[in-house]
Scaffold this motif. Structure first.
Motif, mmCIF file in Angstrom:
data_model
loop_
_atom_site.group_PDB
_atom_site.id
_atom_site.type_symbol
_atom_site.label_atom_id
_atom_site.label_comp_id
_atom_site.label_asym_id
_atom_site.label_seq_id
_atom_site.Cartn_x
_atom_site.Cartn_y
_atom_site.Cartn_z
ATOM 1 N N ALA A 1 -2.907 -1.449 0.248
ATOM 2 C CA ALA A 1 -2.227 -0.154 0.243
ATOM 3 C C ALA A 1 -3.207 1.019 0.285
ATOM 4 O O ALA A 1 -2.791 2.165 0.449
ATOM 5 N N ASP A 2 -4.493 0.739 0.118
ATOM 6 C CA ASP A 2 -5.505 1.799 0.088
ATOM 7 C C ASP A 2 -6.021 2.100 1.484
ATOM 8 O O ASP A 2 -6.096 1.225 2.345
ATOM 9 N N GLU B 1 -6.652 11.352 0.260
ATOM 10 C CA GLU B 1 -5.654 11.427 -0.808
ATOM 11 C C GLU B 1 -4.520 12.380 -0.438
ATOM 12 O O GLU B 1 -3.340 12.061 -0.616
ATOM 13 N N TYR C 1 -2.693 10.929 3.038
ATOM 14 C CA TYR C 1 -2.024 9.624 2.938
ATOM 15 C C TYR C 1 -1.265 9.442 1.632
ATOM 16 O O TYR C 1 -0.688 8.398 1.385
ATOM 17 N N ARG C 2 -1.340 10.462 0.752
ATOM 18 C CA ARG C 2 -0.608 10.447 -0.515
ATOM 19 C C ARG C 2 -0.997 9.280 -1.420
ATOM 20 O O ARG C 2 -0.197 8.770 -2.186
ATOM 21 N N ARG C 3 -2.244 8.845 -1.292
ATOM 22 C CA ARG C 3 -2.753 7.774 -2.159
ATOM 23 C C ARG C 3 -4.256 7.978 -2.313
ATOM 24 O O ARG C 3 -4.979 8.066 -1.325
ATOM 25 N N ARG C 4 -4.710 8.025 -3.552
ATOM 26 C CA ARG C 4 -6.123 8.258 -3.841
ATOM 27 C C ARG C 4 -6.936 7.002 -3.517
ATOM 28 O O ARG C 4 -6.660 5.933 -4.063
ATOM 29 N N PRO C 5 -7.953 7.126 -2.663
ATOM 30 C CA PRO C 5 -8.794 5.958 -2.412
ATOM 31 C C PRO C 5 -9.665 5.675 -3.633
ATOM 32 O O PRO C 5 -10.206 6.607 -4.240
#
Length: 145
Positions: A42-43, A74, A77-81
């Motif tokens: 998911a990352d 982040e 993609y609305r997700r913090r790597p």
């Protein structure tokens, strides 16, 4: 290859999935194009490729560049790597994207914007090779080469 396991989402190295537009952060007014984004579960992991041989540790400027890409990933993609990768010619470094690194990046961006607002951006002439190939060297009174 130095890339993490996963699917290459895009590359900005002249390859087959080149980004049409760079990543952009409205919140931080920052834009950038990492060399690769790799989907790892998911990352989404940013990868910055450098052509030089690896130093003992990644250069601080390279770490901050990678942190900027993490910040952009982040927001876009609305997700913090959890990390990013700096790939030198002979070695790769996995750099954790910690809250401390993000704070350092944001402080650096604030300092840079403050310097620009006050027309007071200090120039670095400590590296003769970089100075020699600088786009402003024809007009610089402080040449060191």
């Amino acid at each position: 290859s130095g890339l993490p396991q996963g699917r290459v989402v895009y590359t900005d190295t002249g390859g087959w999935k080149r980004l049409e537009r760079p990543l952009f952060s409205r919140e931080f007014l920052l834009t950038g194009k990492p060399d690769y984004l790799v989907a790892d579960g998911a990352d989404v992991i940013p990868v910055e490729v450098k052509s030089s041989r690896a130093p003992a540790q990644p250069r601080p400027s390279h770490i901050l560049q990678l942190a900027a890409y993490c910040l952009l990933v982040e927001e876009c993609y609305r997700r913090r790597p959890p990390y990013g990768i700096i790939k030198y010619a002979d070695r790769a470094f996995e750099v954790d994207y910690t809250p401390e690194l993000e704070d350092e990046l944001l402080a650096t961006l604030d300092d840079m914007r403050d310097d620009l607002d006050h027309d007071d951006a200090p120039r670095n002439h400590d590296e003769p090779i970089r100075c020699q190939f600088c786009g402003y060297n024809q007009h610089c009174e402080l040449k060191i080469y």
